[in-house]
Design a protein around this motif. Structure first.
Motif, mmCIF file in Angstrom:
data_model
loop_
_atom_site.group_PDB
_atom_site.id
_atom_site.type_symbol
_atom_site.label_atom_id
_atom_site.label_comp_id
_atom_site.label_asym_id
_atom_site.label_seq_id
_atom_site.Cartn_x
_atom_site.Cartn_y
_atom_site.Cartn_z
ATOM 1 N N TRP A 125 0.900 -0.944 -0.145
ATOM 2 C CA TRP A 125 0.066 0.094 0.042
ATOM 3 C C TRP A 125 0.699 1.321 0.128
ATOM 4 C CZ3 TRP A 125 -4.316 -1.082 4.288
ATOM 5 C CH2 TRP A 125 -4.874 -2.112 4.118
ATOM 6 N N LEU A 126 2.188 1.229 0.652
ATOM 7 C CA LEU A 126 2.912 2.282 0.733
ATOM 8 C C LEU A 126 3.735 2.670 -0.308
ATOM 9 C CD1 LEU A 126 3.876 1.784 4.533
ATOM 10 C CD2 LEU A 126 2.141 3.426 3.629
ATOM 11 N N THR B 42 9.895 14.741 11.468
ATOM 12 C CA THR B 42 10.112 13.422 10.880
ATOM 13 C C THR B 42 8.922 12.501 10.882
ATOM 14 O OG1 THR B 42 12.488 13.587 11.647
ATOM 15 C CG2 THR B 42 11.336 11.292 10.928
ATOM 16 N N ALA B 43 8.346 12.031 9.568
ATOM 17 C CA ALA B 43 7.352 10.988 9.591
ATOM 18 C C ALA B 43 7.950 9.697 9.250
ATOM 19 C CB ALA B 43 6.215 11.370 8.577
ATOM 20 N N MET B 44 7.426 8.470 9.917
ATOM 21 C CA MET B 44 7.724 7.187 9.496
ATOM 22 C C MET B 44 6.589 6.845 8.508
ATOM 23 S SD MET B 44 9.361 5.803 12.854
ATOM 24 C CE MET B 44 9.706 4.121 12.005
ATOM 25 N N PHE B 45 6.980 5.736 7.613
ATOM 26 C CA PHE B 45 5.916 5.048 6.796
ATOM 27 C C PHE B 45 6.252 3.558 6.957
ATOM 28 C CE2 PHE B 45 4.964 9.203 5.072
ATOM 29 C CZ PHE B 45 3.687 9.255 4.751
ATOM 30 N N VAL B 46 5.554 2.793 7.686
ATOM 31 C CA VAL B 46 5.716 1.472 8.109
ATOM 32 C C VAL B 46 4.331 0.507 7.752
ATOM 33 C CG1 VAL B 46 7.815 1.807 9.252
ATOM 34 C CG2 VAL B 46 5.731 1.599 10.395
ATOM 35 N N GLN B 47 4.515 -0.584 7.741
ATOM 36 C CA GLN B 47 3.492 -1.401 7.873
ATOM 37 C C GLN B 47 3.335 -1.603 9.334
ATOM 38 O OE1 GLN B 47 2.876 -5.921 7.419
ATOM 39 N NE2 GLN B 47 2.798 -5.311 5.250
ATOM 40 N N ASN B 48 1.962 -2.263 9.570
ATOM 41 C CA ASN B 48 1.668 -2.665 11.026
ATOM 42 C C ASN B 48 2.509 -3.720 11.648
ATOM 43 O OD1 ASN B 48 0.212 -4.155 9.381
ATOM 44 N ND2 ASN B 48 -1.273 -4.713 10.850
ATOM 45 N N ALA B 49 2.707 -4.778 10.668
ATOM 46 C CA ALA B 49 3.852 -5.728 11.243
ATOM 47 C C ALA B 49 5.236 -5.073 11.482
ATOM 48 C CB ALA B 49 4.233 -6.548 10.143
ATOM 49 N N LEU C 278 5.746 11.146 13.936
ATOM 50 C CA LEU C 278 4.616 10.804 13.381
ATOM 51 C C LEU C 278 4.616 9.472 12.665
ATOM 52 C CD1 LEU C 278 1.728 11.349 12.462
ATOM 53 C CD2 LEU C 278 2.551 12.642 10.580
ATOM 54 N N MET C 279 3.926 8.620 13.162
ATOM 55 C CA MET C 279 3.877 7.256 12.493
ATOM 56 C C MET C 279 2.746 6.817 11.650
ATOM 57 S SD MET C 279 5.338 4.980 15.496
ATOM 58 C CE MET C 279 6.100 3.545 14.759
ATOM 59 N N MET C 280 3.105 6.898 10.434
ATOM 60 C CA MET C 280 2.082 6.321 9.301
ATOM 61 C C MET C 280 1.942 5.139 9.029
ATOM 62 S SD MET C 280 1.050 9.526 8.857
ATOM 63 C CE MET C 280 -0.049 9.818 7.283
ATOM 64 N N VAL C 281 1.164 4.247 9.374
ATOM 65 C CA VAL C 281 1.002 2.894 9.495
ATOM 66 C C VAL C 281 -0.093 2.110 8.831
ATOM 67 C CG1 VAL C 281 1.042 1.062 11.158
ATOM 68 C CG2 VAL C 281 2.012 2.859 11.809
ATOM 69 N N SER C 282 0.272 1.534 7.652
ATOM 70 C CA SER C 282 -0.534 0.740 6.964
ATOM 71 C C SER C 282 -1.173 -0.345 7.592
ATOM 72 C CB SER C 282 -0.007 0.313 5.571
ATOM 73 O OG SER C 282 1.101 -0.405 5.945
ATOM 74 N N SER D 277 -5.920 2.952 6.321
ATOM 75 C CA SER D 277 -6.667 2.215 5.497
ATOM 76 C C SER D 277 -6.154 2.036 3.901
ATOM 77 C CB SER D 277 -8.158 2.503 5.285
ATOM 78 O OG SER D 277 -8.420 3.585 4.726
ATOM 79 N N ARG D 278 -6.461 1.146 3.406
ATOM 80 C CA ARG D 278 -6.178 1.241 1.691
ATOM 81 C C ARG D 278 -6.555 2.560 1.007
ATOM 82 N NH1 ARG D 278 -6.751 -3.787 -2.221
ATOM 83 N NH2 ARG D 278 -8.822 -3.239 -1.561
ATOM 84 N N GLU D 279 -7.499 2.764 1.557
ATOM 85 C CA GLU D 279 -7.887 4.146 0.470
ATOM 86 C C GLU D 279 -7.331 5.474 1.259
ATOM 87 O OE1 GLU D 279 -12.112 5.000 3.113
ATOM 88 O OE2 GLU D 279 -12.276 4.316 1.228
ATOM 89 N N ASP D 280 -6.836 5.274 2.230
ATOM 90 C CA ASP D 280 -5.981 6.476 2.758
ATOM 91 C C ASP D 280 -4.682 6.771 2.098
ATOM 92 O OD1 ASP D 280 -7.832 7.360 4.807
ATOM 93 O OD2 ASP D 280 -7.067 5.821 6.342
#
Lengths: 175, 209
Positions: A36-37, A75-82, A103-107, A169-172
């Motif tokens: 998704w990311l 700083t932002a992070m982009f990671v999956q929940n896993a 700020l953690m942006m978590v799929s 979410s995916r649509e986000d």
């Protein structure tokens, strides 16, 4: 695939994520991608005011993010929940102990909306584990614009001096 | 391999203190990496990492990105770097010219009492080169370290220096309290990092004072 003839009732949410991060002055994003990311990371990479750092592991990404924030970059992070599940030690002994606002942006994989069956075990434990970590978090509300939700999450992280995870979410987030 | 003729961590730290540029930032890993450095060369520009084993290197990478005009030196252990070998790959990919990585190779997990490593005989400099860090060398004497440090902080990094060292499992008592939040605020104030200015009922942003 969006139908170009159909009028959209709401702005494209991944675009709004990027626009909000830029408006809030985020200078760097540290990421480990998932399906998704992938595209939003490419878009961040093209932004002249942002820098994308691709880490090899989410706990490493967390430490890099602490370092960029220590150096004065929002700083932002982009990671999956896993990835959050696998960064527990760094979360409590570095990010939380030293009180780094991130700020953690978590799929949010493995919810009932996720078509990929093997994510389900991770989805099931995500929020209980976040609570166990003492990690502040929120799920996005699909009935609200995404931009203000990001700003609220980023503000909470700064004012509480801690990481804050926004479950997407995916649509986000999927471009 | 570990042997008794290796220099001590203090031997290398004396050189580091002598050769460190005045505007350099130093990140030290857990245990004596931090405690001894605090005892020998405490300044507000030191960031002491307690616990969080293996994360001093990636944190220093982030700091080097955030502070590109300053030399950043990180002291990490061989056991710690083995826990997050991927960080070497990321350093190689990002290529921060202001980052110097000092890997203390003492062959044991010294901070936890001297337990054996999975592999104490790795050529860590070769490993770093394979990870994309062109300037990486094994160092066995303080004199060689002094020479290497002369070029390490000129902005031609990243550079990895692997310092062959005797294990120092006796815990050094730090001369100051290593309170994590105090360490962070002292460091950020010393480097003039912008701080978050809240706006009542409306978020805020990072601003320089």
């Amino acid at each position: 695939m969006a139908n170009p003839a159909a009028p959209s009732a709401e702005p494209h949410r991944p675009s709004a994520i990027l626009a909000t991060l830029k408006r809030l002055g985020f200078g760097v994003a540290v990421a480990v991608p998932d399906g998704w990311l992938g595209e939003i990371l490419v878009r961040i990479e093209r932004e002249p005011t942002m820098r994308l750092v691709r880490a090899t592991h989410e706990e490493e990404a967390l430490a890099i993010a602490c370092g960029t924030r220590l150096g004065g970059l929002r700083t932002a992070m982009f990671v999956q929940n896993a990835g959050v599940l696998s960064m527990g030690a760094g979360m409590v002994s570095l990010a939380q102990r030293y009180q780094f606002p991130l700020l953690m942006m978590v799929s949010y994989r493995g919810t009932v909306e996720d078509p990929v069956f093997y994510h389900a075990p991770k989805g099931r434990v995500t929020e209980p584990v976040f609570k166990g970590f003492g990690l502040a978090y929120a799920r996005t509300d699909r009935n609200r614009p995404i931009g203000p939700q990001i700003e609220e999450a980023a503000t909470f992280a700064e004012e509480a001096s801690c990481p804050f995870a926004l479950l997407l979410s995916r649509e986000d987030v999927q471009w | 391999m570990v042997n008794s003729v290796r220099p001590s961590r203090a031997d290398y730290y004396r050189v580091l203190a002598d050769r460190l540029p005045t505007n350099a930032l130093v990140v030290t890993a857990l245990g004596n990496a931090s405690y001894l450095w605090a005892a020998m060369h405490h300044t507000p520009q030191n960031f002491y990492v307690e616990d969080a084993m293996g994360l001093a290197l990636p944190l220093a990478l982030g700091l080097a990105i955030g502070q590109p005009a300053r030399p950043v030196v990180v002291v990490e252990g061989d056991g710690a770097v083995l826990m997050h070998l991927g960080a070497l790959v990321t350093v190689g990919a990002v290529g921060p010219r202001n980052l110097t990585v000092l890997l203390i190779q003492n062959g044991v997990h010294a901070a936890s009492g001297g337990q054996a490593l999975t592999n104490a005989a790795l050529d860590l400099a070769q490993l770093a080169r394979s990870a994309g860090i062109a300037h990486a060398e094994n160092v066995t004497t303080p004199e060689a370290f002094a020479s290497a440090m002369g070029s390490a902080t000129t902005g031609d990094g990243p550079q990895v220096l692997v310092l062959a060292t005797n294990p120092d499992v006796e815990v050094v008592r730090p001369p100051i309290a290593l309170d994590p939040v105090l360490t962070k605020h002292r460091f950020m104030s010393a480097i003039g990092a912008p701080r978050y200015i809240p706006i009542l009922f409306g978020g805020g942003g990072l601003e320089r004072e």
